[in-house]
Design a protein around this motif. Structure first.
Motif, PDB file in Angstrom:
ATOM      1  N   GLN A   1      38.093  32.636  52.963  1.00 52.25           N
ATOM      2  CA  GLN A   1      38.775  31.604  52.198  1.00 52.25           C
ATOM      3  C   GLN A   1      37.771  30.574  51.685  1.00 52.25           C
ATOM      4  O   GLN A   1      36.936  30.060  52.423  1.00 52.25           O
ATOM      5  CB  GLN A   1      39.845  30.917  53.048  1.00 52.25           C
ATOM      6  N   GLY A   2      37.857  30.295  50.372  1.00 49.23           N
ATOM      7  CA  GLY A   2      36.952  29.347  49.734  1.00 49.23           C
ATOM      8  C   GLY A   2      35.691  29.975  49.189  1.00 49.23           C
ATOM      9  O   GLY A   2      34.981  29.344  48.397  1.00 49.23           O
ATOM     10  N   GLY A   3      35.389  31.208  49.573  1.00 52.54           N
ATOM     11  CA  GLY A   3      34.196  31.879  49.093  1.00 52.54           C
ATOM     12  C   GLY A   3      34.345  32.346  47.663  1.00 52.54           C
ATOM     13  O   GLY A   3      35.456  32.497  47.145  1.00 52.54           O
ATOM     14  N   ASN A   4      33.212  32.595  46.989  1.00 58.29           N
ATOM     15  CA  ASN A   4      33.260  33.045  45.603  1.00 58.29           C
ATOM     16  C   ASN A   4      32.169  34.067  45.363  1.00 58.29           C
ATOM     17  O   ASN A   4      31.194  34.170  46.130  1.00 58.29           O
ATOM     18  CB  ASN A   4      33.139  31.871  44.637  1.00 58.29           C
ATOM     19  N   ALA A   5      32.327  34.818  44.284  1.00 55.23           N
ATOM     20  CA  ALA A   5      31.344  35.831  43.898  1.00 55.23           C
ATOM     21  C   ALA A   5      31.397  36.001  42.397  1.00 55.23           C
ATOM     22  O   ALA A   5      32.457  35.832  41.775  1.00 55.23           O
ATOM     23  CB  ALA A   5      31.629  37.158  44.600  1.00 55.23           C
ATOM     24  N   ALA A   6      30.265  36.352  41.807  1.00 55.84           N
ATOM     25  CA  ALA A   6      30.201  36.574  40.367  1.00 55.84           C
ATOM     26  C   ALA A   6      30.954  37.844  39.995  1.00 55.84           C
ATOM     27  O   ALA A   6      30.968  38.821  40.741  1.00 55.84           O
ATOM     28  CB  ALA A   6      28.741  36.667  39.922  1.00 55.84           C
ATOM     29  N   VAL A   7      31.577  37.818  38.826  1.00 56.56           N
ATOM     30  CA  VAL A   7      32.298  38.975  38.291  1.00 56.56           C
ATOM     31  C   VAL A   7      31.507  39.482  37.097  1.00 56.56           C
ATOM     32  O   VAL A   7      31.372  38.780  36.081  1.00 56.56           O
ATOM     33  CB  VAL A   7      33.733  38.599  37.876  1.00 56.56           C
ATOM     34  N   ASP A   8      30.971  40.682  37.202  1.00 57.32           N
ATOM     35  CA  ASP A   8      30.136  41.244  36.151  1.00 57.32           C
ATOM     36  C   ASP A   8      30.988  42.027  35.152  1.00 57.32           C
ATOM     37  O   ASP A   8      32.102  42.452  35.451  1.00 57.32           O
ATOM     38  CB  ASP A   8      29.077  42.164  36.753  1.00 57.32           C
ATOM     39  N   GLY A   9      30.408  42.234  33.961  1.00 53.54           N
ATOM     40  CA  GLY A   9      31.106  43.011  32.946  1.00 53.54           C
ATOM     41  C   GLY A   9      32.182  42.187  32.258  1.00 53.54           C
ATOM     42  O   GLY A   9      32.364  40.992  32.502  1.00 53.54           O
ATOM     43  N   THR A  10      32.919  42.851  31.379  1.00 57.59           N
ATOM     44  CA  THR A  10      33.982  42.169  30.624  1.00 57.59           C
ATOM     45  C   THR A  10      35.369  42.670  30.974  1.00 57.59           C
ATOM     46  O   THR A  10      36.353  42.033  30.602  1.00 57.59           O
ATOM     47  CB  THR A  10      33.755  42.340  29.114  1.00 57.59           C
ATOM     48  N   ASP A  11      35.452  43.804  31.637  1.00 60.00           N
ATOM     49  CA  ASP A  11      36.754  44.362  32.020  1.00 60.00           C
ATOM     50  C   ASP A  11      36.927  44.239  33.523  1.00 60.00           C
ATOM     51  O   ASP A  11      36.077  44.708  34.292  1.00 60.00           O
ATOM     52  CB  ASP A  11      36.875  45.829  31.607  1.00 60.00           C
ATOM     53  N   ALA A  12      38.025  43.634  33.938  1.00 64.35           N
ATOM     54  CA  ALA A  12      38.297  43.451  35.360  1.00 64.35           C
ATOM     55  C   ALA A  12      39.698  43.940  35.682  1.00 64.35           C
ATOM     56  O   ALA A  12      40.621  43.815  34.871  1.00 64.35           O
ATOM     57  CB  ALA A  12      38.149  41.980  35.759  1.00 64.35           C
TER      58      ALA A  12
END
Length: 389
Positions: free
Chosen positions: A6-17
């Motif tokens: 909870q509260g953690g984050n991560a980068a989202v790569d690419g353009t389609d998720a």
């Protein structure tokens, strides 16, 4: 796989998720839960009602965000990040328990609830702690922009109340019943309708009018409780199949089913196509059949059925549900809440072309096989033994 707390984050790569949810419910509990997404500006609110994406409004931001229903409420969201308007800073993803107050239910009844993000060849997962949850709604996670980069944050923030108050908190104008009559021009946009149509009585029907020249794509989905898909009686895996009998306006009749590889065709006769065959119950979206609503004038009637191809028949434990969805219409649900465990086929719902309207009638009758279903409704097909490859 990136596991977030909870509260953690991560980068989202690419353009389609792809954002998908997982959960199961305890055996014997009548619990329904739904996923929804909200496109928020810097104010923390939507620009308008079109920025809520869920089962009754499956697309937002001109198609940049879409909800693909699976009949269980979980579904998944498909996001084209490159097309998200610059005014949108966050997209929040929520889960709500349907009719929670009336049933005295909370999110604590969802076992193994998880939000998963698949993008750019990598996966992110967050599993909130729900065992002691007293709320009926929760924001599981959010996609947000930071210095031109999309990231995902694990939120896990509960909200008292169900879907309607949650949507209202983001600025959605909610109407639980029918939309109000249109005002003189220029009319305001109608409130978002959160209602589903559940056919739960023998012979119950509903009729839907076309909102334009055609219904668009009509989706028929078969899903059963993921928590109980694995084994039923004696350790035998169950293979629950979706199929239909069809009759066209020109008199043509036939069957669409995995048995015999009769998968049909969407663009050509019979304008009905079965999308694959889930033999193990491991596909969270269940099985889906597509009906070409642009060719609705060529279709007379369809009987949707479920068939236990392999495994011990135990209809009560499957908790099966068939959902019928189409653009700009409330989804129709029919649950297989009873059953004859000596019979392998359930005729679930009849869909008829009623002078251009779509008329759906609950059946939920059980038969030894497809031939007996055919005889009950006087379809007239010639049946031979078949199998799957």
């Amino acid at each position: 796989m990136i596991e977030l707390q909870q509260g953690g984050n991560a980068a989202v790569d690419g353009t389609d998720a792809s954002i998908r949810f997982e959960w199961s419910v305890p055996q014997g509990r009548d619990v329904e839960a739904d996923a929804s997404a909200y496109l928020l500006t810097a104010t923390g609110r939507v620009r308008g009602d079109a920025d809520m994406v869920f089962y009754n409004q499956p697309a937002g931001a001109d198609g940049a965000v879409s909800f693909i229903a699976d009949g269980s409420g979980r579904g998944r969201f498909r996001i084209d990040l490159a097309l998200i308007p610059q005014s949108i800073e966050r997209i929040v993803f929520c889960v709500t328990v349907h009719e929670a107050q009336a049933k005295g239910q909370t999110l604590a009844l969802l076992d193994g609830a998880t939000i998963n993000v698949d993008a750019g060849g990598s996966s992110i997962r967050y599993r909130p702690t729900l065992a002691a949850a007293s709320e009926a709604a929760m924001t599981f996670g959010e996609l947000y922009r930071r210095n031109g980069q999309w990231k995902f944050r694990a939120v896990g923030q509960g909200f008292n109340g169900g879907l309607a108050p949650l949507a209202s908190s983001f600025g959605i104008d909610v109407a639980e019943g029918a939309a109000p009559a249109a005002a003189p021009p220029p009319p305001p946009p109608p409130p978002v309708r959160l209602s589903k149509v559940t056919l739960d009585k023998p012979g119950q029907t509903v009729s839907l009018e076309k909102k334009g020249a055609a219904f668009g794509e009509i989706g028929v989905n078969l899903n059963w409780s993921r928590g109980r898909k694995g084994y039923f009686g004696g350790g035998t895996a169950i293979d629950l199949d979706l199929g239909c009998l069809y009759e066209l306006q020109d008199g043509g009749i036939g069957v669409v089913q995995a048995l015999g590889n009769a998968f049909g065709s969407f663009e050509e006769d019979p304008y009905i196509a079965l999308s694959g065959d889930d033999r193990t119950g491991d596909v969270s979206q269940g099985e889906t059949m597509r009906i070409n609503g642009r060719r609705w004038q060529d279709i007379r009637r369809v009987i949707v059925f479920a068939n236990i191809y392999d495994g011990v028949p135990n209809w009560q434990q499957t908790d099966g549900v068939v959902s019928v969805t189409m653009p700009d219409q409330p989804p129709i649900e029919v649950r297989m809440t009873e059953g004859r465990n000596d019979r392998r086929v359930c005729g679930v719902v009849m869909i008829e072309n009623d002078a251009g309207r779509l008329k759906a009638t609950r059946i939920v009758e059980y038969f030894r096989d497809q031939q007996k279903l055919d005889e009950r409704f006087e379809w007239g097909l010639r049946w031979v033994a078949g199998r799957k490859d």
